[in-house]
Design a protein around this motif. Structure first.
Motif, short mmCIF file in Angstrom:
data_model
loop_
_atom_site.label_atom_id
_atom_site.label_comp_id
_atom_site.label_asym_id
_atom_site.label_seq_id
_atom_site.Cartn_x
_atom_site.Cartn_y
_atom_site.Cartn_z
N ILE A 116 15.62 0.28 0.77
CA ILE A 116 15.33 1.69 1.03
C ILE A 116 16.60 2.42 1.46
CG2 ILE A 116 14.10 3.30 2.55
CD1 ILE A 116 11.76 1.30 2.56
N GLU A 117 17.35 1.80 2.36
CA GLU A 117 18.60 2.41 2.82
C GLU A 117 19.59 2.58 1.68
OE1 GLU A 117 19.85 -0.25 5.87
OE2 GLU A 117 18.54 0.63 7.41
N ALA A 118 19.59 1.62 0.76
CA ALA A 118 20.51 1.69 -0.38
C ALA A 118 20.11 2.78 -1.37
CB ALA A 118 20.56 0.33 -1.09
N GLY A 119 18.81 3.12 -1.39
CA GLY A 119 18.33 4.15 -2.30
C GLY A 119 18.00 3.66 -3.69
N VAL A 120 17.41 2.44 -3.77
CA VAL A 120 17.05 1.90 -5.08
C VAL A 120 16.04 2.81 -5.77
CG1 VAL A 120 17.53 -0.47 -4.39
CG2 VAL A 120 15.19 0.43 -4.18
N ILE A 131 2.32 -3.71 0.06
CA ILE A 131 2.16 -2.26 -0.01
C ILE A 131 2.24 -1.64 1.38
CG2 ILE A 131 0.61 -0.38 -0.69
CD1 ILE A 131 -0.62 -2.44 -2.73
N GLU A 132 1.50 -2.18 2.33
CA GLU A 132 1.49 -1.64 3.69
C GLU A 132 2.85 -1.84 4.36
OE1 GLU A 132 0.60 0.41 6.88
OE2 GLU A 132 -0.64 0.29 5.06
N ARG A 133 3.49 -2.98 4.09
CA ARG A 133 4.79 -3.23 4.71
C ARG A 133 5.84 -2.24 4.20
NH1 ARG A 133 7.46 -7.72 4.02
NH2 ARG A 133 6.42 -8.44 2.13
N ILE A 134 5.86 -2.00 2.89
CA ILE A 134 6.80 -1.02 2.34
C ILE A 134 6.49 0.37 2.88
CG2 ILE A 134 7.51 0.17 0.22
CD1 ILE A 134 7.29 -2.47 -1.25
N ASN A 135 5.21 0.71 2.92
CA ASN A 135 4.82 2.04 3.39
C ASN A 135 5.22 2.25 4.85
OD1 ASN A 135 3.32 4.55 2.70
ND2 ASN A 135 2.03 3.89 4.42
N THR A 136 5.00 1.22 5.68
CA THR A 136 5.34 1.32 7.11
C THR A 136 6.84 1.49 7.30
OG1 THR A 136 3.43 -0.02 7.74
CG2 THR A 136 5.24 0.12 9.32
N ILE A 137 7.62 0.70 6.59
CA ILE A 137 9.08 0.77 6.73
C ILE A 137 9.61 2.09 6.18
CG2 ILE A 137 11.27 -0.29 6.01
CD1 ILE A 137 9.73 -3.00 6.00
N ALA A 138 9.06 2.54 5.06
CA ALA A 138 9.48 3.83 4.49
C ALA A 138 9.15 4.97 5.45
CB ALA A 138 8.79 4.05 3.14
N LYS A 139 7.98 4.90 6.07
CA LYS A 139 7.59 5.93 7.04
C LYS A 139 8.56 5.94 8.22
CE LYS A 139 3.63 7.49 9.77
NZ LYS A 139 2.21 7.21 10.13
N ARG A 140 8.90 4.75 8.70
CA ARG A 140 9.84 4.66 9.82
C ARG A 140 11.21 5.21 9.44
NH1 ARG A 140 9.59 -0.62 10.78
NH2 ARG A 140 11.62 -1.20 9.95
N LYS A 141 11.58 5.05 8.17
CA LYS A 141 12.86 5.53 7.67
C LYS A 141 12.80 7.00 7.23
CE LYS A 141 15.42 1.78 7.87
NZ LYS A 141 16.70 1.76 8.61
N LYS A 146 9.44 5.07 -4.57
CA LYS A 146 8.64 4.86 -5.78
C LYS A 146 8.35 3.38 -5.93
CE LYS A 146 11.42 6.91 -8.75
NZ LYS A 146 11.93 7.54 -10.00
N ALA A 147 7.20 3.07 -6.54
CA ALA A 147 6.83 1.67 -6.75
C ALA A 147 6.02 1.52 -8.03
CB ALA A 147 6.04 1.13 -5.57
N VAL A 148 6.25 0.41 -8.70
CA VAL A 148 5.38 -0.01 -9.80
C VAL A 148 4.68 -1.28 -9.34
CG1 VAL A 148 6.96 0.98 -11.49
CG2 VAL A 148 7.07 -1.47 -11.02
N LEU A 149 3.51 -1.52 -9.88
CA LEU A 149 2.73 -2.69 -9.48
C LEU A 149 2.83 -3.74 -10.58
CD1 LEU A 149 0.68 -3.92 -7.43
CD2 LEU A 149 -1.12 -3.06 -8.96
N ARG A 150 3.19 -4.96 -10.18
CA ARG A 150 3.22 -6.06 -11.14
C ARG A 150 1.81 -6.63 -11.28
NH1 ARG A 150 7.51 -11.05 -11.86
NH2 ARG A 150 6.39 -12.08 -13.55
N VAL A 151 1.30 -6.58 -12.50
CA VAL A 151 -0.04 -7.09 -12.76
C VAL A 151 0.05 -8.40 -13.53
CG1 VAL A 151 -1.03 -4.77 -12.78
CG2 VAL A 151 -0.35 -5.83 -14.94
N ALA A 191 -1.17 5.20 -0.20
CA ALA A 191 -0.06 5.05 0.75
C ALA A 191 0.68 6.37 0.91
CB ALA A 191 0.89 3.96 0.26
N SER A 192 0.94 6.75 2.14
CA SER A 192 1.52 8.07 2.42
C SER A 192 2.98 8.19 2.04
CB SER A 192 1.37 8.38 3.92
OG SER A 192 2.03 7.39 4.71
N HIS A 193 3.70 7.06 1.99
CA HIS A 193 5.14 7.12 1.74
C HIS A 193 5.56 6.31 0.51
CE1 HIS A 193 5.05 8.89 5.70
NE2 HIS A 193 6.30 9.25 5.56
N ILE A 194 4.60 6.11 -0.41
CA ILE A 194 4.89 5.46 -1.68
C ILE A 194 4.36 6.32 -2.81
CG2 ILE A 194 4.63 3.40 -3.11
CD1 ILE A 194 4.08 1.77 -0.62
#
Length: 423
Positions: A116-120, A131-141, A146-151, A191-194
């Motif tokens: 996230i810090e790098a700006g991928v 999903i929740e872990r990325i959302n929580t960290i993004a919110k904190r940051k 953006k995200a795609v889901l691997r199916v 998710a609020s930040h994805i």
């Protein structure tokens, strides 16, 4: 790789492999830089002809180096990274982070934060809890990512079981059949930040034809339509095959990608679904055939009425795929041609019975200590999977083109080998 013989010695772009060995030693990875660039351009030209919006992201796991990443950026490629280390290498190469996406079935919180810090450009989400872990960290940051889901489409590629990834019993992705994929989509959308960006699938590696990918595209597009899911990008992964031996088939890039893109267009049109951008992740097919490994022959051991072993100065520390997958390779003496051959076993120097490079392979009867051996199609998953087992030093890597020979990774030194040891 276009290897030719001049006065009996193997050359690449007019450069003698014996001269290269003399300068850089063995074991040594040698890459045809022009072939790498040509493979990138073949994918670009075929996708451009489709009329679709597209991206191509080199799968870094095949072979990672700063100079390779600089080359990829010159060829308008994106990057697929799966670890903090691959991302760090890319950023050190000054690769545009907005052309990098972050994969992985078990991303750590630290890796998520770093990306996230790098700006991928986006994350490829592989699990519900991610999903929740990325959302929580993004919110904190104070970021939105953006995200795609691997199916997991439930399609089995016709390849070695260790490199199949799209079947139901796989550590990768979320199952469409069992309802996990639709659950994942809904969680991302909530998710609020994805920002939900699209869908990813990858059915395996060393895939030599398009049937499985075509079938998967049809399954995924119909599933998206049935569930009223809109996407901006469909990432179909990579896994395109290369030619290791004369019995193998190099993936037909032009015909294969044309069939894939046309299937995507036709399927979307048939069910009135908006055609998404297509994304690919070739790795092996970019660098695999562009690389060879040079070794020096050591002990030659004949066992009467049993076998003949030709030992080399490397082994499973830089050539693990034969031990892992019983992968087959073509080998050739660099020094000279000799029509009188015999079937032998080429063995590494590590302390393992399984340290074998090739079994029942034809080499000149005259092969002796000091000769130079070339193992072909080792550009993917060789240096990147190399290790220090038996405290072996990792080899050097050079790129060769018509312009010359350049070292891109130096040979590991004894000092580097113990650099992190506490004395």
């Amino acid at each position: 790789m276009n290897l030719t013989r001049e006065q009996g010695v193997l050359t690449i772009h007019g450069h003698s492999l014996l001269d290269i060995k003399e300068q850089y030693g063995t074991p040594l990875f040698v890459y045809d830089e022009s072939l790498i660039r040509n493979q990138c351009r073949r994918f670009h030209e075929t996708l451009q002809a489709s009329g679709l919006t597209y991206t191509i992201s080199y799968a870094s796991k095949a072979f990672t180096s700063i100079q390779l990443f600089k080359l990829m950026q010159e060829e308008q490629m994106g990057l697929d990274v799966v670890s903090e280390g691959e991302l760090y290498t890319a950023l050190t190469a000054q690769f545009d982070p907005q052309k990098i996406h972050f994969h992985g079935n078990n991303k750590t919180d630290h890796e998520i934060e770093y990306a996230i810090e790098a700006g991928v450009e986006y994350f490829v989400i592989d699990a519900i809890d991610e999903i929740e872990r990325i959302n929580t960290i993004a919110k904190r940051k104070n970021s939105t990512v953006k995200a795609v889901l691997r199916v997991n489409p439930g399609v089995e590629a016709h390849t070695h079981e260790f490199i199949q990834t799209g079947q139901e019993d796989s550590k990768f992705g979320l199952s469409i059949k069992h309802g996990l994929a639709i659950k994942g989509v809904k969680h991302i959308q909530e998710a609020s930040h994805i920002d939900f960006y699209g869908i990813h699938f990858h059915i395996g590696s060393q895939i030599f034809e398009s049937t499985g990918t075509i079938e998967t595209i049809q399954i995924v597009i119909h599933w998206l339509k049935e569930n009223n899911i809109d996407i901006k990008v469909l990432n179909i992964g990579g896994g395109f095959s290369i030619k290791y031996t004369s019995e193998d088939i190099s993936y037909p890039i032009e015909d294969g990608i044309k069939a894939i893109t046309q299937t995507l267009i036709d399927t979307c049109n048939e069910i009135d679904y908006k055609t998404p951008e297509i994304s690919l992740e070739p790795g092996r097919s970019i660098v695999g055939e562009a690389g060879i490994t040079l070794y020096e022959v050591g002990t030659v051991k004949s066992i009467p009425e049993t076998n003949k072993y030709i030992s080399i100065d490397g082994g499973m520390s830089d050539h693990i795929r034969t031990a892992l997958y019983d992968a087959q390779y073509e080998l050739e003496l660099v020094d000279r041609e000799d029509n009188q051959t015999e079937n032998v076993t080429v063995a590494g120097k590590l302390c393992e019975s399984g340290d074998i490079i090739a079994r029942n392979t034809a080499l000149p009867v005259s092969t002796k200590r000091g000769d130079t051996l070339c193992v072909k199609s080792t550009g993917a998953y060789h240096y990147s999977m190399s290790s220090n087992y038996n405290q072996m030093l990792k080899p050097a890597v050079v790129f060769v083109s018509e312009q010359g020979v350049r070292e891109v990774i130096k040979r590991q030194s004894l000092e580097h080998l113990i650099a992190n040891e506490v004395q």
